[in-house]
Write a protein that holds these residues in place. Structure first.
Motif, PDB file in Angstrom:
ATOM      1  N   ARG A 312       0.855  -1.195   0.000  1.00  0.00           N
ATOM      2  CA  ARG A 312       0.000   0.000   0.000  1.00  0.00           C
ATOM      3  C   ARG A 312       0.885   1.238   0.000  1.00  0.00           C
ATOM      4  NH1 ARG A 312      -5.228   1.768   1.401  1.00  0.00           N
ATOM      5  NH2 ARG A 312      -5.337   3.701   2.627  1.00  0.00           N
ATOM      6  N   ASN A 313       0.511   2.236  -0.806  1.00  0.00           N
ATOM      7  CA  ASN A 313       1.293   3.476  -0.880  1.00  0.00           C
ATOM      8  C   ASN A 313       0.375   4.606  -1.327  1.00  0.00           C
ATOM      9  OD1 ASN A 313       3.546   5.120  -0.701  1.00  0.00           O
ATOM     10  ND2 ASN A 313       4.279   4.630  -2.766  1.00  0.00           N
ATOM     11  N   GLU A 314      -0.470   5.053  -0.403  1.00  0.00           N
ATOM     12  CA  GLU A 314      -1.452   6.076  -0.732  1.00  0.00           C
ATOM     13  C   GLU A 314      -0.784   7.428  -0.978  1.00  0.00           C
ATOM     14  OE1 GLU A 314      -5.136   5.498  -0.947  1.00  0.00           O
ATOM     15  OE2 GLU A 314      -3.860   3.754  -1.418  1.00  0.00           O
ATOM     16  N   ASN A 315      -1.206   8.076  -2.072  1.00  0.00           N
ATOM     17  CA  ASN A 315      -0.729   9.423  -2.408  1.00  0.00           C
ATOM     18  C   ASN A 315       0.794   9.492  -2.482  1.00  0.00           C
ATOM     19  OD1 ASN A 315      -3.439  10.462  -2.393  1.00  0.00           O
ATOM     20  ND2 ASN A 315      -3.331  10.495  -0.147  1.00  0.00           N
ATOM     21  N   THR A 317       3.095   8.251  -0.640  1.00  0.00           N
ATOM     22  CA  THR A 317       3.744   8.546   0.641  1.00  0.00           C
ATOM     23  C   THR A 317       5.218   8.174   0.594  1.00  0.00           C
ATOM     24  OG1 THR A 317       1.693   8.238   1.872  1.00  0.00           O
ATOM     25  CG2 THR A 317       3.750   7.977   3.102  1.00  0.00           C
ATOM     26  N   ALA A 594      -1.007   5.139   5.705  1.00  0.00           N
ATOM     27  CA  ALA A 594      -0.568   5.726   4.439  1.00  0.00           C
ATOM     28  C   ALA A 594       0.191   4.725   3.582  1.00  0.00           C
ATOM     29  CB  ALA A 594       0.308   6.945   4.719  1.00  0.00           C
TER      30      ALA A 594
END
Length: 785
Positions: A312-315, A317, A594
Motif C-alpha cells: 500500500r502506498n497512498e498518495n 507517501t 498511508a
C-alpha cells in the motif's frame, strides 16, 4: 563410476553400513584407507551454522526463504546460494540442508517462513537458482522435505493423504524441478504420505524419485525421521541421521545377515554416498571453490531490499524525502529488537544485526529520529545488550547481546563430556534509575547474581522434559532490581547443563529497563507520532508464534500491536507500517495507514535495507509469493489439525491462489501483488505454444524493476482445472520512457495434467501478462493440440 565401484569393493559390510548413518549429530565417518574424509552436513536455509551453533563463530544471516521468493528472481537466488556455498566452505561443511520447497498450503503453517511460496513453479525456480549457486562451490544441497511436510502439528506421526494428481502437479513439482536441474541431495520428511512413513516410502523415494526422475544423489532422513531398520533400508533411504536413536548400524548389519535386506541394497546406497563425496571433495581431490569471493553484508542487504513488498502506498507517501523531514517517530518493540530470522533449524548466530531504528538513524543523521516501544508482543524479555563474557569449560568468548545457543559441537571444539555448565558475566551501567527487570531463559539449573547477591536459583525445566520441548519451548524466570543511573552493576549467570544435553544449549539473559504499563507505552507512542512528520511503526510475529515445531493458532498479530497501529494512524496521517513477519498476518488497519511495507524476516542487514527503501535509495522489489487474506475465514484451506492421525488434502490441486479463484473470495492482497516507485505500461503480447513475448514501457519518472507474470488458463469453463495458474515470470529493469521486451518460456508441462502420466489437454487457452494475479494487463489466446 569406475572409481566408485573400485572403492566399494574395498569395503566390508560393517564399513559400508557405517557410511549410511551419522557418527554424531552432523557428520558421516571417514574411512582413511580409501581416502574418504568425514562428510559434514549443516542446517542452512538462510545461513550456514557449521557443526555447532557457536556464537564465537558467527554466520552471515540472509533474509528468510519467503523473502528470497518474494524477489521472484532465480539469479538473485543463485547469488544467495553462492554466498552460502562460500560460507559452507569456510566452515568445513560439505552438504547444506536446504532449500525447503514444501508449499504454503495454509497460512497457519508455523514454519512457512522457511518455505518459498504457495505456488510450485515459483518455488521450484527459486530453489533451482539457490541450488545452482551453492553447488558451484562444490557444496551439496538437500532439497527438503519430501513430501507433504507443509505443517508442523504432529509432524512425526501424521499421515498426509494426497491424491495422485495433486501430488504430481503441486507437491512433487518443485522437487522434480530441482532434481532435473542437478541437485545432489533430497531430505525425507518426518510425516507419512498415503499410508507409508516417508523415510520408508519406497514408492516415492525409489520408484518416483530414483526411478522415474533418474535422481542419482542421496536421500537423507530428516533428523530422527528414520524409525525402522528394514522398512527404511528397503524404502529408498540412503542416509539415516543423526547418531542419536539411529535404527541402522549394528541392527542393519544383522538385517543383512538375516536376509531381510539384500547386501546389494546396501551397495546401492554406498555408491550414492561415495558419489556425493566425490562431488563435494571429500573423496580424492577437494572441490575447488569459486574464485570471486562475495561480500556477505552486501548480498544480505541486496536480497533484503529486493524482497520487500510495498502493498500500500497512498498518495505516493513513499519514498520519503529526507530534506523534508525534521522529526521521525520510530515505534514498536521490533523496531529496536528486530526479528531478523525464524525459529528452529533456520536460526544462525549473525555477526551483527541492523535494526530498523539503527538503519533509519544512520541514514537520517541530520534528522531527529525518536523511538517509542508502543506495544511489546514478546512473551520473553529481549537479551541484555551488553558485552558479555561467556565461559564454557576452558574456553572463553564474548557475545552481545547476552545470549548463547548451539546444537551439535561445542564452542572451542571442547569434548562433550568435559562440559557440565557455562557462565555469562557482564557489567551494565543503567541509563535510568528505577526498577529494572532481568530474566533467565533456557533449560537446566541456573543461578543469577546481581552485584554478588543471588536473585534466582532453580531449574526451569522439570526432569524428563523431551528434547523437542527443551529446544523449541524454553521457560523464563524474571526478577527485579532497583538500580541507580550511572552506577555500574555486575551481572553473573551460571548454568548447570542438563546431563547428556551439552550438545544443545539455548540460554538468554534478558533485561527490561523501567517502563510504563501497556496503556502508558501506547500513549507515549501516540504522543510521539502526533508531534512527528512521519511515524514508522514496526509490527510482527514472535518466536512463540512463528517457528519450527508448532503451527499458528491465529493469523492475528500478537499482543496489542493492531491497537497500536490504529491509534498511531489516527494521530498521524503519514503512518507507515513495516510488517516484520515471515508469512501472512491479518491487518485490520490496512485501509487506515498511508503505506504498508512487508519485510519478512529480513536478515542481518534488514534495517539498513529498510532505510534505503523508505528513503528511495532503493526500490521495493518484492511481489507476494503467497496470498494475504483479509479474514481467516476467507482462506480456502485453513485448518491443519489431524483427525485420527490423518490430514487429508481434499482440495486437490486447488491450493493457494487456485483455491481463492475457485471460491470467488477476494483477499486483502493477491498473489503476485507489489508496488514500486514507478509505473509500467504493458504494450504488447505475442504468444505461441512455447513462449510469451511481452513488451512494456517504464512510464514513470524514475528507473525501476518490474516482475512480468504470465498466467494461463482454459478459455472455457473447466471445473476440474484452476481458472488460471502461473506459467512463467521474468524480471525487467528500465529507465524512464524506456521500452523493454522479455521472452518467457512456456514449457510443455504448462498445458499438461497428471492422468496416469503427463497428458496434454488440447484446446484454447488464455495467456495473460499481469502485474499480479488480480492485475491483468494484456491477454492473448493460443490453441494447443
Amino acid at each position: 563410476m569406475a572409481d566408485v565401484e573400485h572403492l566399494l569393493g574395498e569395503l566390508d559390510l560393517a564399513e559400508k553400513v557405517s557410511l549410511l548413518a551419522g557418527q554424531d549429530f552432523w557428520s558421516l565417518p571417514a574411512i582413511e584407507r580409501i581416502g574418504l574424509r568425514s562428510l559434514v552436513m549443516s542446517d542452512g536455509p538462510i545461513g550456514v551454522r557449521g557443526i555447532g551453533w557457536a556464537p564465537d563463530d558467527p554466520s552471515v544471516a540472509l533474509p528468510s526463504p519467503t523473502a528470497l521468493a518474494a524477489a521472484w528472481d532465480p539469479e538473485l537466488a543463485e547469488t544467495a546460494g553462492l554466498l552460502l556455498g562460500q560460507e559452507a566452505r569456510r566452515k568445513g561443511v560439505h552438504v547444506l540442508l536446504g532449500p525447503t520447497v514444501n508449499l504454503q498450503r495454509t497460512p497457519l503453517g508455523g514454519r512457512h517462513f522457511e518455505c518459498y511460496s504457495e505456488d510450485p513453479l515459483l518455488s521450484g525456480e527459486i530453489a533451482v537458482g539457490f541450488v545452482r549457486g551453492v553447488q558451484r562451490h562444490g557444496v551439496g544441497t538437500t532439497v527438503k522435505h519430501l513430501v507433504g511436510n507443509d505443517f508442523e502439528t504432529d509432524r512425526m506421526e501424521v499421515d498426509v493423504r494426497i491424491g495422485e494428481r495433486a501430488l504430481r502437479e503441486i507437491y512433487l513439482a518443485p522437487f522434480e524441478r530441482v532434481v532435473e536441474a542437478g541437485g545432489w541431495g533430497v531430505m525425507s520428511a518426518y510425516n507419512g504420505v498415503n499410508g507409508s512413513p516417508m523415510a520408508a516410502n519406497g514408492r516415492l523415494q525409489d520408484e518416483v524419485l530414483k526411478g522415474e526422475w533418474g535422481f542419482d544423489g542421496v536421500v537423507v532422513s530428516d533428523w530422527r525421521a528414520a524409525r525402522s531398520t528394514v522398512g527404511s533400508a528397503l524404502g529408498g533411504l540412503d542416509i539415516a541421521m543423526p547418531q542419536l536413536e539411529n535404527p541402522w548400524g549394528e541392527k542393519l548389519i544383522a538385517a543383512v545377515k538375516a536376509g531381510e535386506v539384500p547386501e546389494e541394497a546396501i551397495n546401492q546406497k554406498v555408491r550414492r554416498v561415495l558419489l556425493l563425496a566425490l562431488r563435494v571433495g571429500a573423496l580424492g581431490t577437494e572441490a575447488a571453490p569459486e574464485e570471486d569471493e562475495l561480500d556477505g553484508e552486501q548480498v544480505a542487504h541486496e536480497v533484503a531490499a529486493r524482497s520487500f513488498v510495498l502493498v500500500r502506498n497512498e498518495n505516493w507517501t513513499l519514498p520519503l524525502e529526507p530534506a523534508g523531514l525534521t522529526k521521525v517517530a520510530v515505534i514498536g518493540a521490533l523496531a529496536m529488537d528486530a526479528r531478523v530470522l525464524g525459529g528452529g533449524s533456520a536460526q544462525v548466530s549473525p555477526p551483527h544485526t541492523v535494526s530498523p531504528l539503527d538503519g533509519l538513524r544512520r541514514a537520517l543523521s541530520g534528522v531527529d529520529v525518536e523511538y517509542a516501544v508502543g506495544a511489546d508482543p514478546r512473551p520473553f524479555l529481549p537479551a541484555l545488550h551488553s558485552p558479555t563474557r561467556v565461559t564454557i569449560g576452558t574456553h572463553e568468548f564474548e557475545v552481545e547481546p547476552a545470549a548463547v545457543r548451539w546444537i551439535g559441537s561445542l564452542p572451542g571444539g571442547l569434548p562433550m563430556e568435559s562440559v557440565d555448565g557455562l557462565r555469562l558475566e557482564t557489567t551494565v551501567t543503567p541509563a535510568e534509575s528505577g526498577e529494572h527487570t532481568f530474566a533467565v531463559s533456557g533449560f537446566g539449573t541456573f543461578r543469577l547474581k546481581i552485584n554478588g547477591e543471588v536473585r534466582y536459583e532453580g531449574t526451569l525445566h522439570p526432569p524428563g522434559t523431551g528434547r523437542a520441548d527443551l529446544l523449541l519451548s524454553p521457560r523464563e524466570q524474571r526478577v527485579t532490581a532497583v538500580l541507580r543511573a550511572g552506577e555500574p552493576v555486575s551481572i553473573v549467570l551460571e548454568q548447570t547443563i542438563v546431563p547428556g544435553l551439552a550438545h544443545s544449549v539455548a540460554t538468554t539473559l534478558g533485561h527490561r529497563p523501567p517502563s510504563p504499563d501497556e496503556d502508558g507505552l501506547i500513549a507515549e507512542a501516540v504522543a510521539l507520532a502526533a508531534e512527528s512528520d512521519v511515524a514508522v511503526v514496526v509490527v510482527g510475529t514472535t518466536e512463540q508464534v512463528e517457528s519450527e515445531g508448532f503451527d499458528r493458532t491465529s493469523l492475528a498479530l500478537p499482543g496489542r500491536q493492531d491497537e497500536l497501529v490504529a491509534r498511531v494512524a489516527a494521530a498521524n496521517p503519514r503512518t507507515i507500517v513495516v510488517v516484520n513477519a515471515g508469512s501472512p498476518v491479518l491487518m485490520p488497519w490496512a485501509g487506515e495507514v498511508a503505506a504498508t511495507l512487508l519485510t519478512w524476516f529480513p536478515g542481518q542487514e534488514g534495517g539498513a535495507a529498510l532505510a534505503d527503501v523508505l528513503l528511495g535509495a532503493a526500490e521495493p522489489g518484492g511481489r507476494l509469493p503467497t496470498t494475504w487474506p483479509r479474514r481467516e475465514k476467507d482462506c480456502p484451506v485453513l485448518e491443519i489439525t489431524p483427525r485420527d492421525g490423518v490430514v487429508a488434502y481434499d482440495e486437490g490441486v486447488f491450493v493457494g491462489y487456485r483455491g481463492w479463484l475457485r471460491a470467488g473470495q477476494k483477499p486483502l492482497y493477491a498473489f503476485g501483488h507489489g508496488l514500486g516507485y514507478t509505473t509500467w505500461h504493458y504494450d504488447e503480447i505475442a504468444v505461441t505454444a512455447t513462449e510469451a513475448v511481452v513488451t512494456l514501457t517504464n512510464a514513470g519518472g524514475r528507473a525501476g524493476r518490474e516482475v512480468v507474470q504470465v498466467y494461463v488458463g482454459p478459455a472455457g469453463a473447466d471445473r476440474d482445472r484452476p481458472e488460471r495458474w502461473l506459467a512463467g515470470f521474468a524480471n525487467v529493469s528500465a529507465h524512464p520512457d524506456e521500452t523493454v521486451t522479455v521472452r518467457i518460456p512456456l514449457p510443455p508441462r504448462t498445458w499438461q495434467i497428471w492422468d496416469d502420466g503427463w497428458t496434454t489437454v488440447p484446446g484454447d487457452y488464455r495467456v495473460i501478462a499481469a502485474h499480479a494475479l488480480d492485475d491483468e494487463r494484456l491477454e492473448s489466446t493460443v490453441t494447443i493440440s
